[in-house]
Design a protein around this motif. Structure first.
Motif, PDB file in Angstrom:
ATOM      1  N   MET A   1      11.030  -8.954   0.692  1.00  0.00           N
ATOM      2  CA  MET A   1      11.040  -8.146  -0.526  1.00  0.00           C
ATOM      3  C   MET A   1       9.632  -8.082  -1.133  1.00  0.00           C
ATOM      4  O   MET A   1       9.170  -7.041  -1.581  1.00  0.00           O
ATOM      5  N   ALA A   2       8.968  -9.245  -1.090  1.00  0.00           N
ATOM      6  CA  ALA A   2       7.620  -9.301  -1.669  1.00  0.00           C
ATOM      7  C   ALA A   2       6.682  -8.369  -0.932  1.00  0.00           C
ATOM      8  O   ALA A   2       5.834  -7.709  -1.540  1.00  0.00           O
ATOM      9  N   ALA A   3       6.884  -8.285   0.402  1.00  0.00           N
ATOM     10  CA  ALA A   3       6.026  -7.410   1.196  1.00  0.00           C
ATOM     11  C   ALA A   3       6.229  -5.961   0.789  1.00  0.00           C
ATOM     12  O   ALA A   3       5.270  -5.201   0.613  1.00  0.00           O
ATOM     13  N   VAL A   4       7.485  -5.574   0.584  1.00  0.00           N
ATOM     14  CA  VAL A   4       7.776  -4.187   0.177  1.00  0.00           C
ATOM     15  C   VAL A   4       7.146  -3.900  -1.173  1.00  0.00           C
ATOM     16  O   VAL A   4       6.557  -2.849  -1.404  1.00  0.00           O
ATOM     17  N   LYS A   5       7.263  -4.903  -2.061  1.00  0.00           N
ATOM     18  CA  LYS A   5       6.712  -4.731  -3.408  1.00  0.00           C
ATOM     19  C   LYS A   5       5.186  -4.535  -3.351  1.00  0.00           C
ATOM     20  O   LYS A   5       4.629  -3.640  -3.993  1.00  0.00           O
ATOM     21  N   THR A   6       4.557  -5.378  -2.538  1.00  0.00           N
ATOM     22  CA  THR A   6       3.111  -5.250  -2.405  1.00  0.00           C
ATOM     23  C   THR A   6       2.737  -3.888  -1.833  1.00  0.00           C
ATOM     24  O   THR A   6       1.785  -3.239  -2.277  1.00  0.00           O
ATOM     25  N   LEU A   7       3.522  -3.451  -0.843  1.00  0.00           N
ATOM     26  CA  LEU A   7       3.252  -2.160  -0.226  1.00  0.00           C
ATOM     27  C   LEU A   7       3.383  -1.033  -1.261  1.00  0.00           C
ATOM     28  O   LEU A   7       2.566  -0.108  -1.321  1.00  0.00           O
ATOM     29  N   LEU A   8       4.430  -1.171  -2.101  1.00  0.00           N
ATOM     30  CA  LEU A   8       4.614  -0.174  -3.163  1.00  0.00           C
ATOM     31  C   LEU A   8       3.413  -0.175  -4.111  1.00  0.00           C
ATOM     32  O   LEU A   8       2.918   0.872  -4.517  1.00  0.00           O
ATOM     33  N   TYR A   9       2.966  -1.391  -4.447  1.00  0.00           N
ATOM     34  CA  TYR A   9       1.783  -1.507  -5.299  1.00  0.00           C
ATOM     35  C   TYR A   9       0.608  -0.755  -4.688  1.00  0.00           C
ATOM     36  O   TYR A   9      -0.107  -0.018  -5.356  1.00  0.00           O
ATOM     37  N   LEU A  10       0.433  -0.963  -3.380  1.00  0.00           N
ATOM     38  CA  LEU A  10      -0.757  -0.410  -2.731  1.00  0.00           C
ATOM     39  C   LEU A  10      -0.667   1.099  -2.560  1.00  0.00           C
ATOM     40  O   LEU A  10      -1.635   1.821  -2.760  1.00  0.00           O
ATOM     41  N   VAL A  11       0.529   1.582  -2.198  1.00  0.00           N
ATOM     42  CA  VAL A  11       0.614   2.994  -1.813  1.00  0.00           C
ATOM     43  C   VAL A  11       1.048   3.880  -2.976  1.00  0.00           C
ATOM     44  O   VAL A  11       0.513   4.972  -3.167  1.00  0.00           O
ATOM     45  N   VAL A  12       2.003   3.390  -3.772  1.00  0.00           N
ATOM     46  CA  VAL A  12       2.548   4.286  -4.797  1.00  0.00           C
ATOM     47  C   VAL A  12       1.940   4.022  -6.176  1.00  0.00           C
ATOM     48  O   VAL A  12       1.201   4.842  -6.707  1.00  0.00           O
ATOM     49  N   TYR A  13       2.260   2.869  -6.751  1.00  0.00           N
ATOM     50  CA  TYR A  13       1.780   2.614  -8.110  1.00  0.00           C
ATOM     51  C   TYR A  13       1.309   1.188  -8.220  1.00  0.00           C
ATOM     52  O   TYR A  13       2.071   0.294  -7.873  1.00  0.00           O
ATOM     53  N   PRO A  14       0.084   0.921  -8.608  1.00  0.00           N
ATOM     54  CA  PRO A  14      -0.941   1.862  -9.062  1.00  0.00           C
ATOM     55  C   PRO A  14      -1.911   2.198  -7.950  1.00  0.00           C
ATOM     56  O   PRO A  14      -3.086   2.410  -8.220  1.00  0.00           O
ATOM     57  N   GLY A  15      -1.421   2.260  -6.736  1.00  0.00           N
ATOM     58  CA  GLY A  15      -2.310   2.470  -5.596  1.00  0.00           C
ATOM     59  C   GLY A  15      -2.626   3.923  -5.363  1.00  0.00           C
ATOM     60  O   GLY A  15      -2.863   4.703  -6.285  1.00  0.00           O
ATOM     61  N   LEU A  16      -2.575   4.286  -4.089  1.00  0.00           N
ATOM     62  CA  LEU A  16      -3.082   5.553  -3.618  1.00  0.00           C
ATOM     63  C   LEU A  16      -2.514   6.759  -4.366  1.00  0.00           C
ATOM     64  O   LEU A  16      -3.258   7.566  -4.925  1.00  0.00           O
ATOM     65  N   LEU A  17      -1.177   6.848  -4.384  1.00  0.00           N
ATOM     66  CA  LEU A  17      -0.551   8.071  -4.888  1.00  0.00           C
ATOM     67  C   LEU A  17      -0.836   8.265  -6.374  1.00  0.00           C
ATOM     68  O   LEU A  17      -1.279   9.335  -6.805  1.00  0.00           O
ATOM     69  N   PHE A  18      -0.605   7.199  -7.152  1.00  0.00           N
ATOM     70  CA  PHE A  18      -0.844   7.309  -8.590  1.00  0.00           C
ATOM     71  C   PHE A  18      -2.308   7.645  -8.870  1.00  0.00           C
ATOM     72  O   PHE A  18      -2.611   8.496  -9.699  1.00  0.00           O
ATOM     73  N   LEU A  19      -3.196   6.967  -8.139  1.00  0.00           N
ATOM     74  CA  LEU A  19      -4.620   7.199  -8.410  1.00  0.00           C
ATOM     75  C   LEU A  19      -5.014   8.622  -8.051  1.00  0.00           C
ATOM     76  O   LEU A  19      -5.812   9.248  -8.739  1.00  0.00           O
ATOM     77  N   PHE A  20      -4.439   9.132  -6.958  1.00  0.00           N
ATOM     78  CA  PHE A  20      -4.727  10.515  -6.587  1.00  0.00           C
ATOM     79  C   PHE A  20      -4.314  11.463  -7.700  1.00  0.00           C
ATOM     80  O   PHE A  20      -5.102  12.285  -8.174  1.00  0.00           O
ATOM     81  N   VAL A  21      -3.090  11.304  -8.182  1.00  0.00           N
ATOM     82  CA  VAL A  21      -2.580  12.199  -9.229  1.00  0.00           C
ATOM     83  C   VAL A  21      -3.390  12.023 -10.514  1.00  0.00           C
ATOM     84  O   VAL A  21      -3.854  12.992 -11.117  1.00  0.00           O
ATOM     85  N   TYR A  22      -3.585  10.758 -10.897  1.00  0.00           N
ATOM     86  CA  TYR A  22      -4.239  10.530 -12.186  1.00  0.00           C
ATOM     87  C   TYR A  22      -5.716  10.925 -12.145  1.00  0.00           C
ATOM     88  O   TYR A  22      -6.242  11.485 -13.108  1.00  0.00           O
ATOM     89  N   SER A  23      -6.391  10.660 -11.024  1.00  0.00           N
ATOM     90  CA  SER A  23      -7.816  11.000 -10.989  1.00  0.00           C
ATOM     91  C   SER A  23      -8.007  12.508 -10.947  1.00  0.00           C
ATOM     92  O   SER A  23      -8.938  13.035 -11.562  1.00  0.00           O
ATOM     93  N   THR A  24      -7.111  13.245 -10.254  1.00  0.00           N
ATOM     94  CA  THR A  24      -7.250  14.708 -10.301  1.00  0.00           C
ATOM     95  C   THR A  24      -6.948  15.219 -11.700  1.00  0.00           C
ATOM     96  O   THR A  24      -7.597  16.154 -12.178  1.00  0.00           O
ATOM     97  N   PHE A  25      -5.989  14.575 -12.370  1.00  0.00           N
ATOM     98  CA  PHE A  25      -5.720  14.982 -13.756  1.00  0.00           C
ATOM     99  C   PHE A  25      -6.959  14.739 -14.625  1.00  0.00           C
ATOM    100  O   PHE A  25      -7.328  15.580 -15.443  1.00  0.00           O
TER     101      PHE A  25
END
Lengths: 157, 323, 399
Positions: B1-25
């Motif tokens: 579970m911890a691995a999934v959580k870390t992966l979510l951190y890295l890829v979705v929030y506040p990682g890649l996806l969030f940063l992409f959306v927020y930085s373009t905003f």
């Protein structure tokens, strides 16, 4: 300074070198000198009559000769110094030593009329491309332009 | 579970996806503010008020032809945009965005993360220099050397200015610094001078007017980016955007107080504070003209560095006399 | 390490093709060279095969910014050769357009200077206010760029009372804005920091290299054809020759802004003293043989045309010297020993001529293929209504 005063002063400065002087319009003075005397005359006009501002040099294809006109401007009108050189041997002394700003106009003269300006500091082409064929001088009256045949790259012949 | 959580951190929030959306905003916000200050409309077409324009630009660039110059150092040339983006994304993970409880240290919040963050923010500058150098274009090389020359000017004042609030808080951890000022908001006033110095330095780090010297369009064409096109340029642009968000986040964490109020409120605070910082940066961009590189270095050592030292002195005095 | 960087023939700082070759050592320029001819169109040769009236339109197309100055300079000279004199009202209108052109050219230059210095806000503001004078010019002549108002023996369009009032209204705005630009141009620290001390050209160098216009005037040489060789009404109107003695780019900027104020004075004089009468006289087809030197103060400096006639309906020789050419020799001198960062500013400071695009007013309806002329105000209204509906998908374009 009125035009008549200018002509008198020029006569005194140039002496025997002045071939002809004319005043065809208000604030327009035309002086004629021989090409050999050109540099000395312009030097005298520059020091004696404060003619440091050379507006431009015009070349004119006038039949057997090229007329070269040096247009000067000052705060009371303009003076034009005219000289003629034979077409057979179109040599002209450079005046860059007297007026450094003349360099571009002299290069233009070389490009356009094929007049050889002796002792010019920088004899390269000014306007014509580097590969421009020898002996083509566009502003000579006998030169006509022929549009080169259009070749479409990759198109049909 | 911890691995999934870390992966979510890295890829979705506040990682890649969030940063992409927020930085373009943030880029859209910056462009809009800049345009309105200049009596222009700014982006209007893509999305409401042109809000999707930076994303459209990004995908358009991704689809463009990608050219690598023959004489460039090809491996370096290709690797640099990816490395640059990775570095700023890593830096973004250290921002106190959702992890605002000072407690046990985690992979993204630990004693000394402030220093790591500052150094990670220095890396893009070096990457830009290498990018210019690897292009072997006269304009790129001049751009690259200008990047480094500017670095010598603004880096020291920036470090001094950002570290003095940390000294006052007595911690090298962003979350703890934020928590410290959350409890004593009046102490933020002590750091105003440092905030001003840091703002100017961040503007220089982001290479925006008046410090857009390394890619001054009318002087050296595209500067460092002259030879970059297509996907690689898109990644570099995204890198600059994320760098802007990270820098703004850093300044807001250090100079603008804590992150109280739980996940949602903390997030809203983060957005408002970074937008405020970006607004100030846009204002500076609109109001000034580009400096010369020698003027930047002179200004940095004549004014910014002494002011940063003065800030340090104030902090030491306050710490010794008041607290 | 010395290497050569090419500025042009294509470069973001240049608006027309010219090649500046810079030998640099780090950020410092060691040597500069100039190569012309990328835009040579053979106008002088072409002019020899065109009639006097055709040549007005040819000379007008020499430059896209100071189009009126070449046409006026040619017409001035040709009228002497044709032995006609334009009526007073025609002359006043002709030089009214001249002064308006100077205003628009200087405002354009200010914007370009701002852009070259990386001060884009200044660029946006000056170009917005330049629209005021562009609208005035369009109202007078019908065109924004090539006014085509000159004809042999006068001008082609007259001015009525309502238009006069509009020009005076526009002048009020322009005056207020110019004051503001003088304040920014000579006061904004980063901008001044970039302009001051850059591109030095001493008075002696400016004299040796025969510079003209604001470049010469910023080096303390008070030369202006309007004062030295007054054509038309310039000996009646009161104005000063703006000079500066800082010899740098800042001086050139200040001279240009000061010239704006002088131009406003002259425009007001023309509007208030516009004589009645015809605007043009009929011109003969052939000129008498002779030659004439025509001088004119263009926004960029002295413009000189030498026209020779052989008695036919075509000129024998037309020599054109645009002011920019006169300043090139000095530019090379100014560039030497500067910084790379100063290249665009120094080059822009002589205000090299640039071409402008025109605005289109014809719209084609996408559905019916019907063409119609739409006024600018309507276009704006359409754009606003489009904006209001922009969130709806597949909205019909309300044309």
């Amino acid at each position: 300074m009125t035009d008549a005063e200018k002509i008198d002063k020029a006569k005194a400065l140039l002496g025997g070198r002045l071939i002809e002087s004319a005043n065809p319009a208000l604030r327009r003075v035309f002086l004629t000198v021989a090409p050999a005397d050109l540099r000395a005359s312009l030097e005298a006009l520059k020091t004696g009559l404060d003619q440091w501002f050379l507006a431009t040099i015009t070349g004119v294809d006038a039949g057997d000769v090229y007329e070269v006109l040096y247009h000067f401007g000052d705060t009371a009108g303009s003076i034009t110094v005219r000289t003629s050189i034979p077409k057979a041997a179109p040599h002209l002394p450079s005046i860059c030593a007297v007026i450094p700003g003349a360099i571009l106009y002299e290069r233009e003269l070389q490009d356009m009329f094929g007049i050889v300006v002796d002792d010019i500091p920088d004899p390269r082409n000014l306007l014509m491309p580097d590969g421009w064929p020898e002996g083509n001088f566009p502003l000579r009256k006998d030169w006509t332009y022929e549009r080169p045949k259009e070749i479409i790259p990759g198109g049909k012949a | 579970m911890a691995a999934v959580k870390t992966l979510l951190y890295l890829v979705v929030y506040p990682g890649l996806l969030f940063l992409f959306v927020y930085s373009t905003f943030c880029e859209w916000f910056d462009r809009k503010v800049y345009a309105r200050l200049q009596n222009r409309m700014g982006p209007t077409h893509t999305g409401r008020g042109g809000i999707l324009q930076p994303i459209a630009d990004f995908f358009k660039l991704m689809a463009k032809e990608d050219i690598v110059p023959d004489r460039a150092d090809k491996k370096l040339f290709k690797a640099l945009p990816v490395v640059g983006l990775a570095v700023v994304l890593t830096a973004a993970l250290l921002l106190p965005l959702w992890h605002y409880q000072p407690g046990a240290s985690t992979f993204n919040s630990f004693q000394g993360d402030l220093i790591i963050l500052l150094y990670l923010l220095s890396l893009p500058t070096l990457i830009l220099f290498l990018a210019g150098w690897a292009s072997t274009n006269a304009f790129s090389i001049i751009g690259g050397t200008r990047v480094l020359t500017m670095l010598f000017g603004y880096e020291v004042p920036l470090f001094l200015a950002v570290l003095s609030p940390a000294m006052l808080a007595g911690s090298w951890r962003l979350v703890e610094i934020a928590a410290f000022y959350q409890h004593r908001p009046y102490l933020l006033l002590v750091n105003l001078l440092g905030f001003a110095v840091a703002l100017v330095c961040v503007q220089a780090k982001l290479e925006r007017t008046p410090f857009d010297i390394p890619h001054a369009e009318t002087e050296i064409v595209g500067g460092t980016f002259t030879e970059y096109s297509g996907k690689k340029l898109a990644l570099f642009r995204l890198m600059t955007d994320v760098e802007m968000v990270v820098s703004a986040g850093l300044l807001s964490a250090v100079f603008l107080g804590g992150f109280g109020g739980g996940l949602i409120l903390g997030f809203i605070q983060f957005v408002l504070k970074t937008l405020f910082v970006i607004f100030l940066l846009s204002l500076m961009r609109a109001l000034t003209s580009r400096l010369r590189v020698d003027q930047v270095v002179a200004m940095a050592w004549k004014y910014l560095a002494p002011l940063a030292v003065l800030q340090l002195l104030i902090v030491i005095l306050v710490k010794g006399l008041v607290l | 390490m010395k290497f050569q960087i090419p500025i042009g023939p294509q470069h973001p700082a240049l608006k027309e093709p010219i090649s500046l070759r810079m030998t640099v050592e780090g950020e410092v320029i060691k040597d500069a060279d100039l190569r012309l001819g990328y835009n040579h169109r053979g106008v002088e040769k072409l002019a020899e095969s065109k009639s006097w009236i055709q040549n007005i339109y040819l000379t007008e197309r020499i430059c896209g910014i100071c189009s009126h100055s070449h046409a006026t300079c040619f017409v001035q000279g040709a009228e002497k050769l044709l032995e006609i004199e334009a009526p007073r009202r025609g002359v006043y209108l002709r030089y009214l357009v001249s002064e308006l052109e100077r205003v628009h050219s200087h405002l354009l230059w200010l914007g370009v200077a701002g852009h070259e210095a990386g001060f884009d806000s200044f660029f946006m503001y000056t170009w917005r206010d330049r629209e005021v004078v562009m609208d005035i010019l369009e109202m007078i002549s019908g065109n924004r760029v090539h006014y085509a108002i000159n004809t042999l023996g006068g001008v082609r369009r007259d001015l009525d009372e309502a238009q006069k009032a509009k020009i005076l209204d526009g002048l009020k705005i322009l005056k207020a804005r110019s004051e503001y630009y003088l304040k920014i141009g000579a006061g904004e620290p980063t901008f001044v920091g970039r302009l001051a001390g850059v591109g030095m050209l001493s008075r002696q160098q400016a004299m040796d290299l025969c510079t003209v216009g604001p470049v010469a005037r910023a080096s303390g040489i008070a030369r202006d054809v309007r004062k030295d060789d007054p054509h038309a009404f310039y000996d009646e109107v009161e104005f000063d020759v703006a000079t500066a003695d800082t010899c740098d780019v800042l001086g050139r900027a200040v001279v240009r802004i000061k010239e704006l104020f002088e131009s406003y004075k002259i425009i007001e004089f023309v509007i208030r003293n516009l004589p009645d009468g015809p605007i043009a006289v009929k011109a003969p087809r052939r000129a008498k043989p002779g030659e004439v030197v025509s001088r004119y103060e263009a926004p960029r400096g002295e413009n000189i045309h030498y026209i020779k006639s052989n008695g036919s309906d075509k000129p024998e020789r037309l020599k054109v010297r645009a002011p920019t050419l006169a300043n090139y020799a000095a530019t090379i001198e100014m560039l030497r020993h500067g910084f790379i960062a100063d290249i665009p500013l120094i080059f822009a400071a002589i205000d090299p001529c640039i071409c402008c695009a025109e605005r289109t007013a014809e719209l084609v309806d996408a559905r019916t293929g019907e063409e119609r002329i739409v006024r600018f105000a309507d276009l704006r209204r359409l754009a606003a209504s489009r904006q209001a509906h922009s969130n709806k998908r597949n909205v019909a374009w309300p044309l």
